[in-house]
Design a protein around this motif. Structure first.
Motif, PDB file in Angstrom:
ATOM      1  N   PHE A  23       0.841  -1.204   0.000  1.00  0.00           N
ATOM      2  CA  PHE A  23       0.000   0.000   0.000  1.00  0.00           C
ATOM      3  C   PHE A  23       0.868   1.243   0.000  1.00  0.00           C
ATOM      4  O   PHE A  23       1.970   1.246   0.562  1.00  0.00           O
ATOM      5  CB  PHE A  23      -0.917  -0.001   1.233  1.00  0.00           C
ATOM      6  N   GLU A  24       0.355   2.283  -0.623  1.00  0.00           N
ATOM      7  CA  GLU A  24       1.083   3.549  -0.677  1.00  0.00           C
ATOM      8  C   GLU A  24       0.172   4.711  -0.327  1.00  0.00           C
ATOM      9  O   GLU A  24      -0.900   4.870  -0.912  1.00  0.00           O
ATOM     10  CB  GLU A  24       1.688   3.769  -2.073  1.00  0.00           C
ATOM     11  N   GLU A  25       0.598   5.501   0.641  1.00  0.00           N
ATOM     12  CA  GLU A  25      -0.064   6.760   0.968  1.00  0.00           C
ATOM     13  C   GLU A  25       0.676   7.851   0.211  1.00  0.00           C
ATOM     14  O   GLU A  25       1.890   8.059   0.391  1.00  0.00           O
ATOM     15  CB  GLU A  25      -0.005   7.027   2.471  1.00  0.00           C
ATOM     16  N   VAL A  26      -0.029   8.559  -0.669  1.00  0.00           N
ATOM     17  CA  VAL A  26       0.596   9.536  -1.554  1.00  0.00           C
ATOM     18  C   VAL A  26       0.580  10.917  -0.898  1.00  0.00           C
ATOM     19  O   VAL A  26      -0.473  11.399  -0.462  1.00  0.00           O
ATOM     20  CB  VAL A  26      -0.152   9.587  -2.908  1.00  0.00           C
ATOM     21  N   LYS A  27       1.740  11.546  -0.861  1.00  0.00           N
ATOM     22  CA  LYS A  27       1.852  12.875  -0.273  1.00  0.00           C
ATOM     23  C   LYS A  27       2.584  13.812  -1.227  1.00  0.00           C
ATOM     24  O   LYS A  27       3.763  13.616  -1.525  1.00  0.00           O
ATOM     25  CB  LYS A  27       2.613  12.817   1.069  1.00  0.00           C
ATOM     26  N   ALA A  28       1.869  14.811  -1.717  1.00  0.00           N
ATOM     27  CA  ALA A  28       2.485  15.840  -2.547  1.00  0.00           C
ATOM     28  C   ALA A  28       3.238  16.813  -1.641  1.00  0.00           C
ATOM     29  O   ALA A  28       3.021  16.826  -0.422  1.00  0.00           O
ATOM     30  CB  ALA A  28       1.410  16.574  -3.341  1.00  0.00           C
ATOM     31  N   PRO A  29       4.119  17.636  -2.202  1.00  0.00           N
ATOM     32  CA  PRO A  29       4.828  18.626  -1.372  1.00  0.00           C
ATOM     33  C   PRO A  29       3.847  19.484  -0.580  1.00  0.00           C
ATOM     34  O   PRO A  29       2.898  20.033  -1.130  1.00  0.00           O
ATOM     35  CB  PRO A  29       5.588  19.464  -2.413  1.00  0.00           C
ATOM     36  N   GLY A  30       4.067  19.566   0.735  1.00  0.00           N
ATOM     37  CA  GLY A  30       3.191  20.360   1.601  1.00  0.00           C
ATOM     38  C   GLY A  30       2.121  19.542   2.292  1.00  0.00           C
ATOM     39  O   GLY A  30       1.541  19.985   3.286  1.00  0.00           O
ATOM     40  N   ASP A  31       1.824  18.338   1.775  1.00  0.00           N
ATOM     41  CA  ASP A  31       0.825  17.482   2.427  1.00  0.00           C
ATOM     42  C   ASP A  31       1.397  16.909   3.717  1.00  0.00           C
ATOM     43  O   ASP A  31       2.597  16.648   3.820  1.00  0.00           O
ATOM     44  CB  ASP A  31       0.418  16.321   1.509  1.00  0.00           C
ATOM     45  N   LYS A  32       0.514  16.693   4.697  1.00  0.00           N
ATOM     46  CA  LYS A  32       0.938  16.141   5.973  1.00  0.00           C
ATOM     47  C   LYS A  32       0.245  14.808   6.239  1.00  0.00           C
ATOM     48  O   LYS A  32      -0.859  14.567   5.765  1.00  0.00           O
ATOM     49  CB  LYS A  32       0.618  17.113   7.124  1.00  0.00           C
TER      50      LYS A  32
END
Length: 719
Positions: free
Chosen positions: A511-520
């Motif tokens: 599984f992958e939790e996707v985080k763009a720049p700035g996401d927490k």
């Protein structure tokens, strides 16, 4: 075929509710409730019809002249019967303000007309102004209003009948009437209900439980209506004093108190602290208190409280907070548990910035380009698996069945008591599965047996089983059983916060939790991810870096149709020009049989006739070819939402989920070439001398749009 409501349907719904109260809720009634039912039972059918109609209204006051219905032969006689029984009454001087506020503006002007010289009434004034003037004037001239009172009946549904509705629905609504709307929508076939429902059951065990839940629901509505600090303060004292009986009442009281705390923390610090102290076993309230005490310098109290929580936490989420706060504030470690997890599990992926609006899709495309299978899962995957695994235990063979046909979300999940109340059933079920195939057979069996039966956990659709099959067959059975059991123990904690994507590589999923720049990473995500990892699943954090990919492929699309998107129209032609590095790498076009007549004005515009498309393939027949050609590219069109919307709709009709990044040359040309009179493709082609040789044919328009895209990119590059 549209269903019709039965004759006297309001009375039928009224009687259905009263029958439920009589048979299932006797232990939840007081003497005044029983007296009300006795009075109703003595009414004639006409009287019952009239009472049901009055109770179906929302306002406190009902105008007598509006109570005319085909099922009531003699409205005056029915109203008199209700008055004699003491079930309705007319307003009096104590209600004069409500009466004046209820009047229409013309009625107010007519009422005030005789007194205009004294009041300086302006016909152009707003109704609120007129009501204020009328209230001020009649406060000392009440005798003038006496004739008005007999024109209204007081709708006293809130005294008793609202409580009956609450016993049935379990919630109060500030808008439409609860049970009436539910029954009407059910009768019309609009609202989904449980087909297996045979008998409605009481949702509360004791009168104290019912009345505390009812009082707190009324307070919830009062909170929504409150506007001033005084109203919030008065409501806070009321909620603090209200006893909460049962898990649902405790949860609702805590939620209300926390909202009141947020509203009053800057207004009344003393009351705000009292509000938090009144919360019962609320991790959120305890966290707020700890943070506040730390700010005030009470560090010994805070440390002791944190250590007590770690010793006996109410939830995993609370444990993570206490552990993290103690580590950072007292052990002087700079990295929090969240930061550590992010650093230890993250993989950095460079994604084209065209996916800024849908970063998960960008990451999915990244893995698919490597030949991996990717599923957008989030919470849906685990909620649907949980529902299908435990359907029988939640909805069929359960000591706590849903209370009525409208209850779709199981009560035992709402109170986090599923495992505690059905431990033996759950343990036996989990022990039956020795292999992933065993679990998959169980899930498929329940899916086939209960398909399309409404539930509050997930939505049925034709692709529901695909990601579940991949998950089950490519995961250790021990991991699956472990996490499912954890969900039975703590469903409210583990119902959400799941990673965005499930990736299949070989015979293993992760599984992958996707985080763009700035996401927490939120704490509920930490709770869920930690539980997945402890159960034996691999979970990563995909940390995205944006890049401007020089190898982008653009699919410039144009379609011709039989009309607008909203009119049920269809595609008649598709043209596609694929570009990379500023060069055309592929062109493709096809006529499409829209399976409907092409209007004459469309024929004159495009030149495409019914005869031309008669032997052409349907969209369904070319859908897979089109999807394969679009795969891995950016969807470009002039007024992109038109072309994209049509193709997405056609794909949905063909059972295909269509989703890809898009770019609009209308929007981009406005940015690149400001000040032009028109940005239609025809005018832009003339202005820039584009090769538009056969306007309103798909491939010709797509080719001109591709040339326009190159001009836009050249302009952007220069800037």
């Amino acid at each position: 075929m549209k269903k019709e409501l039965p004759a006297k349907y309001y009375l039928a719904h009224f009687n259905e509710l009263i029958a439920f109260i009589n048979t299932q809720c006797c232990h939840l009634l007081t003497e005044k409730h029983i007296d009300f039912i006795n009075k109703v039972n003595k009414l004639s059918e006409q009287g019952q019809c009239m009472l049901a109609r009055i109770y179906s209204r929302k306002p406190l006051l009902v105008a007598i002249d509006t109570l005319n219905y085909t099922e009531i032969d003699n409205p005056e006689q029915a109203l008199e019967e209700l008055k004699v029984a003491g079930l309705i009454s007319h307003p009096n001087h104590s209600d004069y303000q409500q009466v004046l506020a209820h009047l229409t503006k013309p009625a107010l002007l007519e009422l005030l007309a005789p007194f205009t010289p004294k009041l300086s009434i302006k016909k152009s004034a707003a109704k609120t102004t007129l009501v204020t003037q009328a209230c001020d004037f009649f406060a000392v001239n009440l005798e003038h209003l006496t004739p008005l009172y007999n024109q209204f009946a007081i709708n006293n549904r809130a005294d008793i009948y609202e409580y009956f509705e609450f016993l049935y629905i379990g919630r109060l609504s500030s808008g439409d009437i609860n049970h009436q709307n539910s029954f009407v929508l059910r009768d019309l076939g609009v609202r989904a209900t449980r087909a297996s429902h045979t008998q409605s059951l009481a949702r509360f065990d004791t009168l104290d439980q019912a009345q505390s839940n009812y009082a707190l629901n009324r307070a919830r509505l009062a909170f929504k209506k409150a506007k001033t600090d005084d109203q919030y303060q008065a409501l806070a004292h009321e909620v603090i004093a209200q006893q909460a009986q049962g898990t649902l009442a405790v949860n609702l009281k805590n939620k209300l108190l926390l909202r009141l705390h947020q509203q009053l923390k800057k207004v009344d610090a003393t009351l705000s602290f009292t509000i938090l102290s009144a919360c019962e076993n609320s991790p959120e309230a305890i966290e707020i208190q700890i943070r506040e005490q730390y700010r005030q310098g009470n560090k010994d109290w805070v440390k002791a409280k944190l250590e007590a929580i770690i010793e006996d936490p109410l939830t995993d989420d609370q444990l993570y907070f206490a552990d993290d706060f103690l580590m950072r504030k007292f052990n002087k470690q700079t990295r929090s548990r969240l930061s550590t997890m992010l650093a230890d599990t993250q993989c950095v992926i460079a994604i084209d910035e065209i996916y800024r609006g849908d970063v998960e899709q960008g990451v999915a495309q990244y893995y698919e380009s490597q030949g991996l299978r990717v599923f957008n899962t989030e919470n849906t995957l685990w909620q649907s698996l949980f529902g299908l695994v435990f359907w029988h235990e939640l909805y069929v063979e359960t000591p706590h069945p849903p209370c009525n046909e409208f209850d779709l979300f199981p009560h035992v999940l709402r109170t986090n008591r599923f495992y505690h109340t059905q431990q033996q059933q759950i343990d036996i079920l989990l022990a039956q599965w020795q292999t992933p195939d065993d679990l998959l057979k169980h899930v498929c069996k329940n899916a086939a047996r209960y398909f399309e039966q409404p539930n509050g956990l997930f939505r049925w659709h034709t692709e529901l089983l695909k990601p579940l099959e991949v998950l089950i067959l490519n995961s250790p059975i021990t991991a699956l059983k472990s996490h499912l059991q954890n969900m039975t123990l703590r469903f409210l904690e583990l119902k959400d916060g799941y990673p965005d994507l499930m990736v299949l590589k070989g015979n293993t999923v992760h599984f992958e939790e996707v985080k763009a720049p700035g996401d927490k990473l939120r704490r509920n995500q930490l709770t869920t991810i930690d539980n997945l990892k402890k159960s034996g699943f691999s979970v990563k954090i995909a940390a995205v870096n944006w890049i401007n990919d020089p190898n982008r492929v653009y699919s410039v699309v144009d379609i011709e149709t039989t009309g607008s998107l909203k009119g049920g129209n269809r595609i008649t032609e598709i043209g596609l020009v694929k570009m990379q590095h500023g060069k055309v790498i592929e062109t493709w076009s096809t006529l499409i049989n829209p399976q409907m007549r092409i209007p004459k004005f469309i024929v004159s515009l495009t030149g495409i006739t019914d005869a031309m498309v008669a032997s052409a393939p349907s969209f369904h027949e070319v859908a897979n070819t089109l999807i394969n050609k679009l795969q891995g590219s950016i969807f470009v069109a002039h007024n992109v939402n038109f072309d994209y919307g049509f193709i997405r709709k056609e794909c949905e009709m063909a059972g295909i989920n269509f989703k890809m990044p898009k770019l609009c040359t209308v929007v981009e040309s406005r940015k690149a070439f400001p000040g032009l009179k028109s940005y239609s493709l025809g005018n832009l082609s003339t202005h820039f001398e584009l090769s538009l040789t056969n306007h309103h044919r798909a491939l010709a328009d797509a080719s001109a749009t591709a040339e326009l895209l190159l001009l836009i990119q050249h302009s952007q590059h220069k800037k």
